[in-house]
Write a protein that holds these residues in place. Structure first.
Motif, PDB file in Angstrom:
ATOM      1  N   UNK B  10       1.932 -12.743   9.414  1.00 42.35           N
ATOM      2  CA  UNK B  10       1.724 -11.388   9.616  1.00 42.35           C
ATOM      3  C   UNK B  10       3.069 -10.709   9.428  1.00 42.35           C
ATOM      4  N   UNK B  11       4.026 -11.026   8.455  1.00 40.41           N
ATOM      5  CA  UNK B  11       5.182 -10.363   8.645  1.00 40.41           C
ATOM      6  C   UNK B  11       5.356  -9.117   8.120  1.00 40.41           C
ATOM      7  N   UNK B  12       6.014  -8.325   8.772  1.00 41.49           N
ATOM      8  CA  UNK B  12       6.062  -6.988   8.216  1.00 41.49           C
ATOM      9  C   UNK B  12       7.262  -6.254   8.465  1.00 41.49           C
ATOM     10  N   UNK B  13       7.790  -5.144   7.852  1.00 41.31           N
ATOM     11  CA  UNK B  13       8.823  -4.458   7.845  1.00 41.31           C
ATOM     12  C   UNK B  13       8.814  -2.968   7.629  1.00 41.31           C
ATOM     13  N   UNK B  14       9.056  -1.883   8.470  1.00 39.43           N
ATOM     14  CA  UNK B  14       8.978  -0.688   8.263  1.00 39.43           C
ATOM     15  C   UNK B  14      10.447  -0.173   7.997  1.00 39.43           C
ATOM     16  N   UNK B  15      10.755   0.805   7.200  1.00 36.93           N
ATOM     17  CA  UNK B  15      12.148   1.437   7.343  1.00 36.93           C
ATOM     18  C   UNK B  15      11.688   3.015   7.421  1.00 36.93           C
ATOM     19  N   UNK B  16      11.915   3.415   8.643  1.00 38.16           N
ATOM     20  CA  UNK B  16      11.302   4.654   8.998  1.00 38.16           C
ATOM     21  C   UNK B  16       9.733   4.782   8.724  1.00 38.16           C
ATOM     22  N   UNK B  17       9.340   5.696   7.956  1.00 34.58           N
ATOM     23  CA  UNK B  17       7.858   5.755   7.806  1.00 34.58           C
ATOM     24  C   UNK B  17       7.395   4.826   6.566  1.00 34.58           C
ATOM     25  N   UNK B  18       8.243   4.307   5.965  1.00 33.14           N
ATOM     26  CA  UNK B  18       7.947   3.422   4.692  1.00 33.14           C
ATOM     27  C   UNK B  18       7.692   1.937   5.175  1.00 33.14           C
ATOM     28  N   UNK B  19       6.582   1.685   4.709  1.00 36.70           N
ATOM     29  CA  UNK B  19       6.106   0.251   4.999  1.00 36.70           C
ATOM     30  C   UNK B  19       6.435  -0.585   4.042  1.00 36.70           C
ATOM     31  N   UNK B  20       7.768  -1.218   4.002  1.00 33.45           N
ATOM     32  CA  UNK B  20       8.301  -1.840   2.932  1.00 33.45           C
ATOM     33  C   UNK B  20       7.526  -3.307   2.689  1.00 33.45           C
ATOM     34  N   UNK B  21       6.974  -3.950   3.875  1.00 38.34           N
ATOM     35  CA  UNK B  21       6.374  -5.084   3.496  1.00 38.34           C
ATOM     36  C   UNK B  21       5.255  -5.270   4.940  1.00 38.34           C
ATOM     37  N   UNK B  22       4.082  -5.551   4.315  1.00 40.26           N
ATOM     38  CA  UNK B  22       2.894  -5.473   5.506  1.00 40.26           C
ATOM     39  C   UNK B  22       2.167  -6.936   5.512  1.00 40.26           C
ATOM     40  N   UNK B  23       1.972  -7.553   6.430  1.00 38.60           N
ATOM     41  CA  UNK B  23       1.291  -8.427   6.919  1.00 38.60           C
ATOM     42  C   UNK B  23       1.240  -9.723   5.945  1.00 38.60           C
ATOM     43  N   UNK B  24       2.467 -10.095   5.693  1.00 37.90           N
ATOM     44  CA  UNK B  24       2.783 -11.141   4.517  1.00 37.90           C
ATOM     45  C   UNK B  24       2.675 -12.691   5.602  1.00 37.90           C
ATOM     46  N   UNK B  25       1.548 -13.383   5.240  1.00 38.26           N
ATOM     47  CA  UNK B  25       1.412 -14.716   5.631  1.00 38.26           C
ATOM     48  C   UNK B  25       1.502 -15.695   4.730  1.00 38.26           C
ATOM     49  N   UNK B  26       2.614 -16.704   4.808  1.00 36.85           N
ATOM     50  CA  UNK B  26       2.853 -17.447   3.469  1.00 36.85           C
ATOM     51  C   UNK B  26       3.313 -18.919   4.033  1.00 36.85           C
ATOM     52  N   UNK B  27       3.233 -19.794   3.246  1.00 36.12           N
ATOM     53  CA  UNK B  27       3.693 -21.101   3.363  1.00 36.12           C
ATOM     54  C   UNK B  27       4.318 -21.590   2.153  1.00 36.12           C
ATOM     55  N   UNK B  28       5.552 -22.210   2.182  1.00 35.46           N
ATOM     56  CA  UNK B  28       6.121 -22.949   1.038  1.00 35.46           C
ATOM     57  C   UNK B  28       6.786 -24.383   1.571  1.00 35.46           C
ATOM     58  N   UNK B  29       6.344 -24.977   0.804  1.00 37.36           N
ATOM     59  CA  UNK B  29       6.631 -26.595   1.182  1.00 37.36           C
ATOM     60  C   UNK B  29       7.808 -26.927   0.396  1.00 37.36           C
TER      61      UNK B  29
END
Lengths: 148, 311
Positions: B10-29
């Motif tokens: 559930x990776x997320x990153x906000x810059x101020x009020x901008x949601x740059x990334x929301x709820x990223x769940x991911x697996x890389x082998x």
């Protein structure tokens, strides 16, 4: 300590010398790559460029040559083995088998009739007549015999 | 073989009020080459930076080689090489001097590999960076990245500025590193044709969310394009098929469908009439179909009656 590896000194990649067979794949066609390999190898066998008993490149060499994942090559070889076109010998590699004359003639004919039906149906959807298809099949067969 | 190299929850990153990334769940082998695609501003760079721990998440977490992105130790960062936009090497440094710098910074730096890399494009090692073109400078930086012998490559638009043949060599090199050294690579790009050739997986971002995450070979099997006459009303497809996009042009209607559990063409053919055509789809067409269709849905143009509530 510098390591004197010949490939480094000469700036070559030995992968490029593993080109044992030339497969024409199109990564942009949208067709699964493993299926393209299967078709290409079947074609090479049908056109006589790969003979009975001949060994296919190792999975590693093939993947390195085509710049694809080794799993994709494994899947293609498995499919070829499943279709009885090659036999996988553990630890040795994949070898082209003899054409399956032993299979019951009736079953063989039935399969080929199915293939022909599919070909005619597809061609009809492109507006081709069955005469045209027969003519094309004959010329493709001629080309294959001449090894083009 | 299936060691997880990158994992996000559930990776997320906000810059101020901008949601740059929301709820990223991911697996890389391990050994996977992942193509990171998405329109401008969809969060590709943010995701790469979060994975590398260059910026901190506002929600969730990113794990790299088993460590939390917020607390990466040298043991992990020394196994990761990245290339981000805006990294400018000292203009007056020669290629040789850059190699010296890199050798000091990463102990596994393979000078022979870096020299070979530059020799491929005939870049003399005694030339200064300012005397190279943008593409040549990029090539030197890529050489530094590959020669650091990292286990993980995080490359943000690495092909930027490269000519077609250099791009080809770049992607060949990524594949070779993955095949021979089990290197894991996440590569963002807008030039889809190049990455399509060598990538194993596709991660498509849209407005900071994962729009599509799938293996490329699976996608090739699962997705197809259907051409029907535009004069007939749009068809309702069986429930096994997911509508990915639709467009009408010059009398025909193109529909892109996905069969998540099997072969698309086989499923579609059951519903086709004689004048319809079905064919495989390459990644570029799929990308355009998806992004344009989603944009249309966003604008609320209810032009596609056959699609019950995708969003």
């Amino acid at each position: 300590m510098p390591s004197f590896r010949l490939d480094r000194l000469l700036c070559v990649n030995y992968n490029s010398y593993n080109t044992i067979m030339h497969l024409q794949l199109n990564p942009h066609s949208g067709e699964p790559i493993y299926r393209q390999i299967v078709e290409a190898i079947k074609f090479q066998i049908a056109s006589g460029r790969l003979a009975e008993g001949e060994q296919l490149p190792s999975v590693r060499a093939m993947a390195g040559d085509l710049k694809i994942n080794m799993r994709t090559v494994v899947k293609a070889y498995d499919e070829l083995s499943h279709a009885g076109v090659v036999v996988l010998q553990h630890g040795k590699g994949a070898f082209v088998t003899a054409p399956q004359r032993s299979r019951a003639m009736g079953a063989r004919r039935k399969e080929i009739v199915e293939l022909a039906k599919r070909l005619l149906a597809e061609a009809a959807s492109m507006g081709a007549s069955s005469d045209e298809v027969v003519e094309i099949v004959r010329s493709v067969a001629n080309n294959m015999e001449q090894g083009k | 073989m299936t060691e997880l190299v990158i994992q996000t929850e559930s990776l997320g990153r906000q810059f101020g009020s901008t949601h740059a990334l929301t709820d990223v769940s991911l697996k890389v082998t391990r050994g996977t080459v992942m193509a990171l695609l998405g329109p401008n501003g969809s969060g590709k760079t943010t995701l790469l930076k979060l994975i590398r721990g260059l910026i901190q998440p506002t929600t969730g977490r990113a794990m790299l080689l088993g460590q939390d992105g917020r607390l990466l130790t040298n043991a992990v960062t020394s196994r990761v090489a990245c290339l981000f936009e805006g990294f400018v090497p000292p203009r007056t440094a020669t290629v040789q001097q850059l190699f010296d710098l890199q050798a000091g910074a990463s102990p596994k730096f393979d000078r022979g590999m870096a020299e070979c890399w530059c020799a491929k494009r005939e870049l003399p090692l005694n030339r200064r960076m300012w005397s190279f073109s943008k593409g040549q400078q990029r090539w030197v930086l890529l050489g530094l990245t590959f020669a650091s012998r990292a286990d993980v490559l995080l490359l943000d638009e690495p092909a930027d500025g490269l000519d077609p043949s250099a791009r080809r060599e770049l992607y060949d090199a990524i594949r070779d590193h993955a095949n021979e050294n089990d290197v894991t690579a996440v590569v963002s790009t807008h030039v889809i044709g190049d990455i399509e050739r060598v990538a194993d997986e596709l991660l498509l971002l849209r407005k900071g969310r994962v729009d599509l995450h799938a293996g490329l070979e699976e996608l090739r099997e699962q997705v197809c394009e259907v051409e029907t006459s535009a004069s007939h009303p749009a068809r309702t497809w069986s429930s096994e098929l997911v509508l990915l996009g639709q467009r009408e042009a010059s009398g025909s209607r193109l529909t892109w469908l996905r069969a998540p559990a099997g072969e698309c063409e086989t499923l579609v053919k059951r519903q086709l009439t004689n004048s319809d055509l079905v064919r495989p789809v390459n990644l570029e067409t799929l990308y355009l179909a998806l992004t344009e269709y989603r944009a249309t849905l966003d604008r609320g143009e209810a032009a596609f009656g056959s699609e019950p509530g995708t969003r």
